[in-house]
Design an enzyme around this catalytic site. Structure first.
Site, PDB file in Angstrom:
ATOM      1  CG  ASP A 102      53.838  56.177 -97.095  1.00 20.10           C
ATOM      2  OD1 ASP A 102      55.020  56.169 -97.499  1.00 20.10           O
ATOM      3  OD2 ASP A 102      52.919  56.745 -97.688  1.00 20.10           O
ATOM      4  CG  ASN A 110      54.308  58.060-101.492  1.00 20.96           C
ATOM      5  OD1 ASN A 110      53.711  57.232-100.807  1.00 20.96           O
ATOM      6  ND2 ASN A 110      53.797  59.245-101.759  1.00 20.96           N
ATOM      7  CG  HIS A 111      53.958  59.959 -97.320  1.00 23.63           C
ATOM      8  ND1 HIS A 111      52.894  60.248 -96.489  1.00 23.63           N
ATOM      9  CD2 HIS A 111      53.588  60.360 -98.550  1.00 23.63           C
ATOM     10  CE1 HIS A 111      51.926  60.794 -97.195  1.00 23.63           C
ATOM     11  NE2 HIS A 111      52.325  60.864 -98.446  1.00 23.63           N
TER      12      HIS A 111
END
Length: 368
Positions: A24, A59-60
Site C-alpha cells: 500500500d 490490497n489498497h
C-alpha cells in the site's frame, strides 16, 4: 506524504543499505498524478544516495493490469520484490509476495527460490492480515501456514496491511508489522514508526524509529435551527487543517447542512483525513416503560421479516450490527463492517473475472 517522507529521511540519516516497503504505497487504486509525482520525488532522494527501495503490491492500490510500483520502477527509483531472491550486500536475500485475495489464497503458489549464498539471511515481505499478530476476528489467515508453504527456511517476516505496530515469534521466526507511516483514521492515535533492521552474521536486531506524522484536530460544531453552510464554514475556518486528521462532531439541531457537506468543506480546507460524527437531533428513547409481551420484541419481528428477503450473509451481518449496537453513531462506519464489505467486494470481483475469462492477478502496491 508527511509520514512517508519522514520515513525516507530516517533512512537517509541512518545510511541504510536498502529500504523495504510491505504494501500500500498509495491508499487508493487511483492516486492523483501530483501524489504519484511527489512519491517519485521522495524516492529520488534515496536513489541519489544509492539506497535501493524494494516494495510489494498491497490490497489498497492493486490494479488489474500493470501496478503503480511497475510504473515507478521505470523511473529508476524503486524495485519490485518477488519469489526469487534479491540480494543485499550478498548476505541478505529479500523476497516479496504481493497481497493475495481470499478466493485465491489456497491455490496461490508461495514457493521461494533458494539464494545462491546458502548462508544468506532470508527475509520475506508480505501484505496480509495474519493471526496471531492480528486479533483473530480481524485476521484472514494463520501465519504458520505461510512458513509451511514457502518451501525454504525463512529467517524473518516483514508484514504490511495492519496499521499498528505488532511483533511476535512464529515457530521461532521473528515476524512484525511496522505499522503505517501515516495516520489513516481517527482511531490511530499511537505514534507512527518504521523498523530499522541490523543484520550481522545472520543475527537480526530490530529497532522502532518514531516518525513525524499528521496531527489530530478535534472540532465541535453546535448548530441552531437557522444555521447555514456559512456558519459551518466559519467554524471550520477557526482551525488550521492542512495535512491534519480532522475529527468533527456535529451537535445541536438538524439543519439543511449535511454531514457530507461538512466533510467536503473540511477536505477542501486541506485536511488529510476527516471523520464526521453527526450527533444532531438524537433522542434517547425509554424502551423499558413500553408495552410488555410479544409486541415488545421488535428485534424478533425484524429478523422474521428479513428472513424472507433472501439477503446475503454480509448484508445480514451489517444490518444486525447497526440495529443492535447502541454505540454505533449515525455517520460512523464500523471498521469491522468496512473490512467485511471490502472482503465481500474483492471476492465477488475475483469471481466475476473468473467467469469472464480474465487471468487472476493477485498483485498490489505496498506502503505500510
Amino acid at each position: 506524504m508527511q509520514g512517508f517522507e519522514s520515513a525516507v529521511d530516517r533512512a537517509l540519516e541512518e545510511n541504510v543499505d536498502a529500504v523495504i516497503h510491505t504494501g500500500d504505497l498509495f491508499h487508493r487504486r487511483t492516486p492523483s498524478l501530483p501524489i504519484v509525482t511527489d512519491c517519485i520525488e521522495i524516492l529520488r532522494q534515496l536513489a541519489d544516495e544509492g539506497i535501493p527501495f524494494y516494495g510489494i503490491v498491497g490490497n489498497h492500490d492493486r490494479k488489474m493490469d500493470q501496478q503503480w510500483l511497475d510504473l515507478i520502477r521505470e523511473t529508476g527509483t524503486a524495485e519490485r520484490l518477488d519469489q526469487s531472491p534479491t540480494m543485499v550486500n550478498d548476505d541478505v536475500a529479500l523476497y516479496g509476495i504481493d497481497a493475495v485475495t481470499k478466493p485465491a489464497w489456497h491455490a496461490a503458489d508461495f514457493t521461494l527460490e533458494d539464494p545462491s549464498n546458502p548462508d544468506a539471511f532470508r527475509l520475506l515481505g508480505m501484505h496480509q492480515l495474519f493471526e496471531p499478530l492480528v486479533p483473530e476476528f480481524f485476521a484472514d489467515h494463520d501465519l504458520t501456514e505461510v512458513l509451511d508453504r514457502v518451501g525454504i527456511e525463512i529467517d524473518a517476516l516483514a508484514l504490511g496491511d495492519y496499521h499498528q505496530t505488532e511483533s511476535a515469534l512464529i515457530d521461532g521466526v521473528p515476524a512484525w508489522y511496522a505499522g503505517s507511516t501515516e495516520r489513516c483514521g481517527n482511531d490511530e492515535i499511537e505514534p507512527r514508526t518504521v523498523s530499522l533492521l541490523e543484520i550481522t552474521d545472520g543475527d537480526l536486531e530490530r529497532r522502532e524509529l518514531e516518525l513525524d506524522t499528521r496531527e489530530f484536530e478535534s472540532i465541535r460544531i453546535e448548530f441552531d435551527d437557522d444555521d447555514s453552510h456559512g456558519f459551518a464554514r466559519d467554524e471550520l475556518n477557526r482551525h488550521q487543517l492542512d495535512e491534519k486528521v480532522a475529527i468533527v462532531t456535529l451537535t445541536g439541531e438538524r439543519t439543511p447542512v449535511t454531514s457530507s457537506d461538512v466533510y467536503d468543506m473540511t477536505m477542501d480546507m486541506g485536511a488529510a483525513v476527516c471523520d464526521i460524527d453527526d450527533d444532531r437531533g438524537r433522542r434517547q428513547l425509554d424502551l423499558d416503560g413500553g408495552p410488555q409481551g410479544e409486541i415488545q420484541s421488535a428485534d424478533k419481528l425484524i429478523e422474521e421479516k428479513l428472513a424472507d428477503q433472501n439477503l446475503s450473509d454480509i448484508a445480514t451481518e451489517i444490518e444486525a450490527r447497526v440495529r443492535t449496537d447502541d454505540d454505533l453513531v449515525q455517520t460512523a462506519i464500523d471498521k469491522t463492517m468496512e473490512k467485511r464489505i471490502k472482503d465481500a467486494q474483492a471476492e465477488a470481483f475475483d469471481e466475476r473475472d473468473a467467469e469472464a475469462g480474465f487471468a487472476d492477478v493477485d498483485e498490489e502496491v505496498s506502503g505500510e
